[in-house]
Design a protein around this motif. Structure first.
Motif, mmCIF file in Angstrom:
data_model
loop_
_atom_site.group_PDB
_atom_site.id
_atom_site.type_symbol
_atom_site.label_atom_id
_atom_site.label_comp_id
_atom_site.label_asym_id
_atom_site.label_seq_id
_atom_site.Cartn_x
_atom_site.Cartn_y
_atom_site.Cartn_z
ATOM 1 N N HIS A 92 58.441 43.315 57.369
ATOM 2 C CA HIS A 92 57.099 43.648 57.867
ATOM 3 C C HIS A 92 56.575 42.520 58.767
ATOM 4 O O HIS A 92 56.715 41.341 58.441
ATOM 5 C CB HIS A 92 56.131 43.873 56.705
ATOM 6 C CG HIS A 92 54.843 44.480 57.139
ATOM 7 N ND1 HIS A 92 53.806 43.724 57.651
ATOM 8 C CD2 HIS A 92 54.425 45.773 57.174
ATOM 9 C CE1 HIS A 92 52.804 44.525 57.973
ATOM 10 N NE2 HIS A 92 53.149 45.772 57.691
ATOM 11 N N VAL A 144 45.684 44.387 55.638
ATOM 12 C CA VAL A 144 45.759 45.772 55.163
ATOM 13 C C VAL A 144 47.167 46.308 55.371
ATOM 14 O O VAL A 144 47.768 46.913 54.469
ATOM 15 C CB VAL A 144 44.728 46.663 55.885
ATOM 16 C CG1 VAL A 144 45.058 48.146 55.677
ATOM 17 C CG2 VAL A 144 43.328 46.379 55.359
ATOM 18 N N SER A 145 47.718 46.087 56.556
ATOM 19 C CA SER A 145 49.060 46.585 56.854
ATOM 20 C C SER A 145 50.097 45.982 55.908
ATOM 21 O O SER A 145 50.958 46.689 55.376
ATOM 22 C CB SER A 145 49.409 46.264 58.309
ATOM 23 O OG SER A 145 50.688 46.748 58.636
ATOM 24 N N GLU A 148 49.507 47.300 52.219
ATOM 25 C CA GLU A 148 49.927 48.698 52.079
ATOM 26 C C GLU A 148 51.451 48.799 52.071
ATOM 27 O O GLU A 148 52.019 49.641 51.350
ATOM 28 C CB GLU A 148 49.340 49.534 53.215
ATOM 29 C CG GLU A 148 47.853 49.791 53.059
ATOM 30 C CD GLU A 148 47.284 50.731 54.111
ATOM 31 O OE1 GLU A 148 46.273 51.389 53.830
ATOM 32 O OE2 GLU A 148 47.863 50.799 55.222
ATOM 33 N N HIS A 151 52.560 47.716 48.624
ATOM 34 C CA HIS A 151 52.239 48.788 47.672
ATOM 35 C C HIS A 151 53.191 49.972 47.818
ATOM 36 O O HIS A 151 53.547 50.628 46.822
ATOM 37 C CB HIS A 151 50.791 49.246 47.858
ATOM 38 C CG HIS A 151 49.793 48.168 47.579
ATOM 39 N ND1 HIS A 151 48.461 48.247 47.981
ATOM 40 C CD2 HIS A 151 49.923 46.970 46.943
ATOM 41 C CE1 HIS A 151 47.825 47.154 47.593
ATOM 42 N NE2 HIS A 151 48.681 46.362 46.961
ATOM 43 N N SER A 152 53.625 50.250 49.042
ATOM 44 C CA SER A 152 54.559 51.365 49.254
ATOM 45 C C SER A 152 55.910 51.100 48.618
ATOM 46 O O SER A 152 56.683 52.026 48.378
ATOM 47 C CB SER A 152 54.741 51.626 50.757
ATOM 48 O OG SER A 152 55.569 50.637 51.363
ATOM 49 N N THR A 217 47.415 48.642 42.226
ATOM 50 C CA THR A 217 47.027 48.105 43.522
ATOM 51 C C THR A 217 45.541 47.771 43.599
ATOM 52 O O THR A 217 45.117 47.066 44.522
ATOM 53 C CB THR A 217 47.383 49.105 44.629
ATOM 54 O OG1 THR A 217 46.746 50.364 44.366
ATOM 55 C CG2 THR A 217 48.891 49.331 44.672
ATOM 56 N N ALA A 221 43.050 45.089 45.897
ATOM 57 C CA ALA A 221 41.834 45.495 46.607
ATOM 58 C C ALA A 221 40.682 44.563 46.250
ATOM 59 O O ALA A 221 39.900 44.153 47.125
ATOM 60 C CB ALA A 221 41.481 46.946 46.273
ATOM 61 N N PRO A 291 40.812 51.700 48.143
ATOM 62 C CA PRO A 291 42.064 51.039 48.516
ATOM 63 C C PRO A 291 41.833 50.029 49.633
ATOM 64 O O PRO A 291 40.814 50.077 50.332
ATOM 65 C CB PRO A 291 42.933 52.206 49.000
ATOM 66 C CG PRO A 291 41.954 53.207 49.527
ATOM 67 C CD PRO A 291 40.741 53.091 48.626
ATOM 68 N N GLY A 293 43.108 49.859 52.457
ATOM 69 C CA GLY A 293 43.018 50.516 53.755
ATOM 70 C C GLY A 293 41.630 51.012 54.094
ATOM 71 O O GLY A 293 41.337 51.288 55.275
#
Length: 317
Positions: A92, A144-145, A148, A151-152, A217, A221, A291, A293
């Motif tokens: 990432h 955020v990116s 996430e 978390h994915s 998650t 946050a 979340p 995001g």
């Protein structure tokens, strides 16, 4: 973390992929003394469990960051776990790139990753002032990116704080998360073993369950919300997320009522949109917490009032 040798993990497969990577890495650990292959330039940072130095490869001249964990106080599995989690997330763009090299010397375990020569986020937060709003929004979008993405993969990062956000330019156009020693698969039961800090979510601060709380998650946050508050104000919203902290008590009242008249005094430098964003990220009930995001809905809105009050516990670099 440049190339990851782990295949993309699904939410359910994350622990299995990590176990496989751990086994492979344990078998291929390079045993060498640091000075044999690397020249130490200077220290980049020091923490509770180890330190990071800037090195160059003696033959290639490549600059690298080398994280060293003392063998005397670090279990091999602990070291391998942190390294493998970092390696599995390295693809990432907002997560630190790895060189894919893990070493064992006579005194240390270590691994190499890309150096961030502009230090970390805590180094540019001005006490009682924060950082420029455009930079705060750049940080928010990239974090955020990154979160996430974590978390994915079925993981909870668990260590969102300015010290773990590395800078690659002073304006925060390029930042990267680092330090994955606390990252765990979602659902792992966690007991609070250290003291409560501003980033500790209230469900952990108040836990009395000897079996621990299954993590998810929403913990990230909460910490992300605290970090954004620090970026915009230069101080923590509270010292501890416990009712006996007067700043947190004021915040609990505002969360319960939502009334503007109950907005804590040291939040008044934030716009209504920023307060709404943070109220969602910092919901007391983790089931109602927005979340990470959700912050993206507010990046086109103003976040800071120029004539707001400045009162609270200053963030100190």
């Amino acid at each position: 973390m440049a190339e990851s040798s782990a295949a993309p993990a699904t939410v359910t497969a994350a622990p299995t992929v990590l176990d496989e990577l751990l086994e492979i890495t344990a078998q291929s650990l390079v045993r060498t003394e640091v000075a044999e292959h690397y020249e130490v330039i200077r220290e980049l940072g020091r923490g509770k469990y180890g330190h990071v130095v800037l090195v160059t490869h003696r033959q290639r001249g490549t600059p690298m960051a080398l994280k060293l964990l003392p063998k005397a106080s670090t279990k091999l599995h602990t070291f391998l776990y942190e390294y493998c989690v970092a390696l599995s997330l390295a693809t990432h763009p907002a997560i630190i790139s790895m060189f894919g090299i893990a070493i064992e010397s006579s005194q240390y375990y270590g691994f190499l990753y890309e150096p961030a020569l502009h230090k970390d986020l805590i180094s540019i937060i001005k006490p009682r002032d924060g950082i420029p709003e455009p930079a705060a929004k750049q940080c928010a979008k990239q974090l955020v990116s990154a979160l996430e993405f974590i978390h994915s993969r079925g993981l909870v990062y668990r260590d969102v704080k300015p010290e773990n956000v590395l800078l690659f330019d002073p304006e925060c156009r390029r930042i990267k998360l680092t330090d994955f020693g606390l990252t765990r698969p979602k659902g792992t039961k966690l007991k609070l073993v250290a003291g409560v800090i501003p980033y500790t979510a209230p469900e952990l601060s108040n836990t009395a369950d000897a079996q621990g709380v299954p993590i998810d998650t929403s913990l990230d946050a909460w910490a992300f919300g605290v970090l954004l508050f620090c970026l915009l104000t230069g101080y923590f919203p509270w010292e501890q997320s416990l009712p006996d902290d007067p700043f947190f008590e004021d915040f609990m009242l505002w969360q319960e009522t939502g009334l503007e008249e109950n907005l804590p005094r040291h939040w008044k430098r934030l716009t209504a949109e920023a307060a709404l964003m943070l109220r969602s990220l910092l919901a007391l009930d983790p089931a109602k917490r927005g979340p990470v995001g959700g912050a993206l809905r507010y990046v086109d809105c103003p976040w800071r009032l120029e004539d707001g009050c400045s009162e609270g516990a200053a963030v100190k670099p």
